[in-house]
Design an enzyme around this catalytic site. Structure first.
Site, short mmCIF file in Angstrom:
data_model
loop_
_atom_site.label_atom_id
_atom_site.label_comp_id
_atom_site.label_asym_id
_atom_site.label_seq_id
_atom_site.Cartn_x
_atom_site.Cartn_y
_atom_site.Cartn_z
N LYS A 1 0.85 -1.19 0.00
CA LYS A 1 0.00 0.00 0.00
C LYS A 1 0.89 1.24 0.00
O LYS A 1 1.87 1.31 0.74
CB LYS A 1 -0.93 0.00 1.22
CG LYS A 1 -1.80 1.27 1.32
CD LYS A 1 -2.87 1.18 2.42
CE LYS A 1 -3.62 2.51 2.58
NZ LYS A 1 -4.66 2.47 3.63
N LYS B 1 -10.99 12.53 7.75
CA LYS B 1 -10.62 12.05 9.09
C LYS B 1 -10.64 13.22 10.07
O LYS B 1 -10.36 14.35 9.68
CB LYS B 1 -9.19 11.49 9.06
CG LYS B 1 -9.02 10.13 8.43
CD LYS B 1 -7.56 9.69 8.50
CE LYS B 1 -7.32 8.39 7.74
NZ LYS B 1 -8.00 7.22 8.33
N ASP C 1 -12.70 6.99 2.96
CA ASP C 1 -11.54 6.69 3.81
C ASP C 1 -11.15 5.21 3.73
O ASP C 1 -10.09 4.82 4.21
CB ASP C 1 -11.82 7.10 5.26
CG ASP C 1 -10.55 7.26 6.08
OD1 ASP C 1 -9.45 7.24 5.48
OD2 ASP C 1 -10.66 7.39 7.32
N ARG D 1 -8.01 -0.39 0.16
CA ARG D 1 -8.51 -1.61 -0.45
C ARG D 1 -8.86 -1.40 -1.92
O ARG D 1 -8.79 -2.32 -2.72
CB ARG D 1 -9.72 -2.13 0.35
CG ARG D 1 -10.89 -1.19 0.35
CD ARG D 1 -11.91 -1.55 1.43
NE ARG D 1 -11.43 -1.24 2.78
CZ ARG D 1 -12.11 -1.49 3.89
NH1 ARG D 1 -13.30 -2.08 3.83
NH2 ARG D 1 -11.62 -1.17 5.07
N1 BES Z 1 -4.92 4.21 6.49
C1 BES Z 1 -6.10 3.91 7.21
C2 BES Z 1 -5.89 2.84 8.28
C3 BES Z 1 -4.98 3.19 9.42
C4 BES Z 1 -5.52 3.56 10.64
C5 BES Z 1 -3.62 3.05 9.32
C6 BES Z 1 -4.71 3.84 11.70
C7 BES Z 1 -2.78 3.35 10.39
C8 BES Z 1 -3.34 3.74 11.59
C9 BES Z 1 -7.18 3.40 6.26
O1 BES Z 1 -7.14 3.91 4.98
C10 BES Z 1 -8.50 3.77 6.84
O2 BES Z 1 -8.77 4.92 6.95
N2 BES Z 1 -9.28 2.77 7.20
C11 BES Z 1 -10.58 2.98 7.75
C12 BES Z 1 -11.54 2.03 7.10
C13 BES Z 1 -12.98 2.31 7.38
C14 BES Z 1 -13.39 3.64 6.78
C15 BES Z 1 -13.81 1.20 6.82
C16 BES Z 1 -10.50 2.72 9.26
O3 BES Z 1 -9.75 1.84 9.66
O4 BES Z 1 -11.14 3.45 9.99
ZN ZN Z 2 -5.34 4.58 4.32
MN MN Z 3 -8.20 5.74 4.82
#
Ligand code: BES
Ligand code: ZN
Ligand code: MN
Length: 533
Positions: free
Chosen positions: A273, A285, A355, A359
């Protein structure tokens, strides 16, 4: 940093600091000879000080003593290794990291390190070298001279490894030093790429870094921009990229063995990624969650770091790296919740949360990687906060249904001293991704969020044996610990290198990895496109 071996009671040679690692309780009768000898020269002061300071050899203990001219070495550093029953080279790696940090604080340029008498000695040597090199890493490039704490500080330059009696310096020990050095330097390189701020490491710079890796390691590099991504019909990747003024990059590195027969083997595919900044997009966020989102490219940094080492190891099978890099930004051109995207595979995806971008990019990249008919694919991604909730900051979540490949990766991680925990790809939860209007949606319910993400990726993998490593937690460390600093860890480099080494060392495993029949393309409305190099 220069490493040399010294045999016998060479601690008498002395230097700035003599490091003696000790197992828990080893201060009793079974104390190692180096400790006994040093204690004798200090007339029992070493043992007395240890007792008084409560040093027992526990896994996080360190004790520095000045020898006040009574020993050739100016200082002795006792390092706790923890319980004998729980000893692994990782304990030594962590302890060596603490030694490196102590030496740096004292601004010493050299040390003598007593190699613990454990089997095999090569593993201990490698852990020692890695721990010291990783432990001296510091991200201080942006501290101007005035702000640098150690501006006049010496760097640790010379390390003498004191061998236990009966062990002679030989080629296998020298090789352990070289391997440890390569792996640690590549890991520190990955840490630097992750620690660099997002205004510096954007997709273009990440691609440049990949190109530098290729040049140095003798790999083939192919870099594409938006037009190439369009040509490949990566609709999900394009959508995530469209909100940023910084152009996306498609990166393909290939290590191909010189030997023609080896070169024809099915490759191992590594996918990382590479979101250089994840603002969340229009599903923005909260500020606090955004601060560390420059680290959302840690998966690709680990893959690139591993490729550096793989180019030098020259395994008898090809290894490819596939990376799609972009920023996830909110803007007038950004993709929206409600958008329906068409992936390279042909499946359609309704966006319910911008967010959940990782994926989407990875889905298209995994499809593309699969078209190269790899024997196996491993992806590394800072994919979900849910995985951090489940496993914390130090353990990687490992997903996959091809048991042999998952177990191979878990085994490699164990040997490399990285912690992985297998997680289920629970089909029961697939409902979470069901969409009313498209083939699926990109984010489901909160519960089991890390599993939902793995289920989403699985849709784009097809029949290739595949392991997904969610490194959202361990990609960064919240504090100084062993050889780690607060910030990027380079997690994954060691596991990937070890996995490749294990495959290279076991010809039978490689034979099993070679598909007996050509790998079927991923299911779905595949476009039947032929793979391109
Ligand atoms: N990059 C983030 C995940 C992440 C969170 C990495 C904390 C490192 C530390 C990812 O793209 C993300 O935002 N995931 C969301 C998914 C959700 C919207 C389904 C998450 O984990 O909240
Ligand atoms: Zn991310
Ligand atoms: Mn994200």
């Amino acid at each position: 940093m220069n490493f040399s071996f010294v045999a016998g009671d060479a601690f008498q040679a002395g230097g700035a600091m003599l490091v003696i690692p000790l197992l828990d309780g080893e201060l009793g009768d079974g104390a190692p000879p180096a400790f006994v000898a040093a204690d004798k020269a200090l007339e029992g002061a070493l043992r007395a000080a240890a007792t008084q300071e409560g040093f027992k050899g526990k896994a996080d203990q360190t004790l520095v003593l000045n020898t006040l001219g009574k020993l050739a070495a100016e200082r002795v550093l006792l390092l706790g290794l923890g319980a004998r029953a729980k000893f692994t080279p990782e304990q030594l790696r962590l302890a060596a990291g603490r030694a490196a940090k102590a030496v740096q604080k004292l601004k010493l340029g050299e040390l003598d390190f007593v190699l613990p008498d454990t089997q095999p000695p090569e593993a201990a040597v490698r852990a020692l070298v890695e721990g010291l090199l990783l432990g001296t890493y510091k991200f201080d490039r942006y501290k101007t001279a005035g702000g640098k704490e150690d501006k006049k500080g010496q760097r640790l330059k010379a390390v003498r490894i004191l061998l236990p009696s009966g062990l002679q310096r030989d080629e296998s020990l020298e090789e352990a030093v070289e391997l440890g050095r390569r792996v640690a330097e590549a890991t520190n390189w990955a840490r630097e790429l992750v620690n660099e701020p997002p205004n510096v490491v954007n997709p273009e710079r990440l691609a440049q870094a990949a190109q530098e890796v290729a040049k140095e390691a003798g790999l083939k590099a192919t870099i594409g921009g938006r037009r190439e991504i369009e040509r490949l019909k990566m609709g999900m990747f394009l959508a995530v990229a469209q909100g940023s003024v910084n152009e996306p990059r498609l990166i393909h590195l290939a290590y191909v063995p010189k030997n023609a027969k080896d070169a024809r083997r099915a490759p191992l595919a590594l996918v990382g990624k590479a979101i250089t900044f994840d603002s969340g997009g229009l599903s923005l966020k909260p500020s606090d969650s955004m601060i560390d989102m420059k680290t959302d490219m840690a998966g690709s940094a680990a893959v690139l770091g591993a490729m550096k080492v793989i180019g030098a190891l020259k395994p008898p099978f090809p290894v490819h790296a596939f990376i799609g890099s972009c920023e996830n930004m909110p803007s007038g051109t950004a993709y929206r919740p409600g958008d329906i995207l068409t992936s390279r595979l042909g499946k359609t995806v309704e966006i319910t949360n911008t967010d959940a971008e990782g994926r989407l990019v990875l889905g298209d990249i995994l499809t593309w990687a699969g078209e190269h008919k790899p024997a196996a694919m491993i992806d590394l991604a800072t994919l979900t906060g849910a995985c951090v909730i489940a496993l914390g900051n130090y353990i990687v979540g490992a997903f996959g249904e091809h048991d042999a490949t998952v177990e191979g990766v878990l085994k490699a991680a164990k040997a490399a001293g990285e912690e992985l925990w297998r997680m289920p790809v629970a089909e029961q939860q697939k409902d979470a991704l069901r969409s009313e209007v498209a083939d699926m949606k990109n984010s489901g319910e909160r519960w089991g969020g890390a599993i939902n993400a793995a289920l989403f990726l699985k849709e784009f993998v097809g029949d290739t044996p595949w392991v997904h490593l969610d490194i959202a937690g361990p990609a960064t460390s919240p504090k100084e610990r062993g050889y780690l600093n607060k910030g990027a860890t380079g997690v994954g480099v060691r596991t990937l290198v070890e996995y490749v080494r294990a495959l290279a060392a076991s010809p039978r495993a490689m034979a099993a990895e070679e598909p007996s029949a050509p790998a079927r393309p991923a299911r779905g409305k595949a476009r039947g496109r032929s793979p391109r190099a």
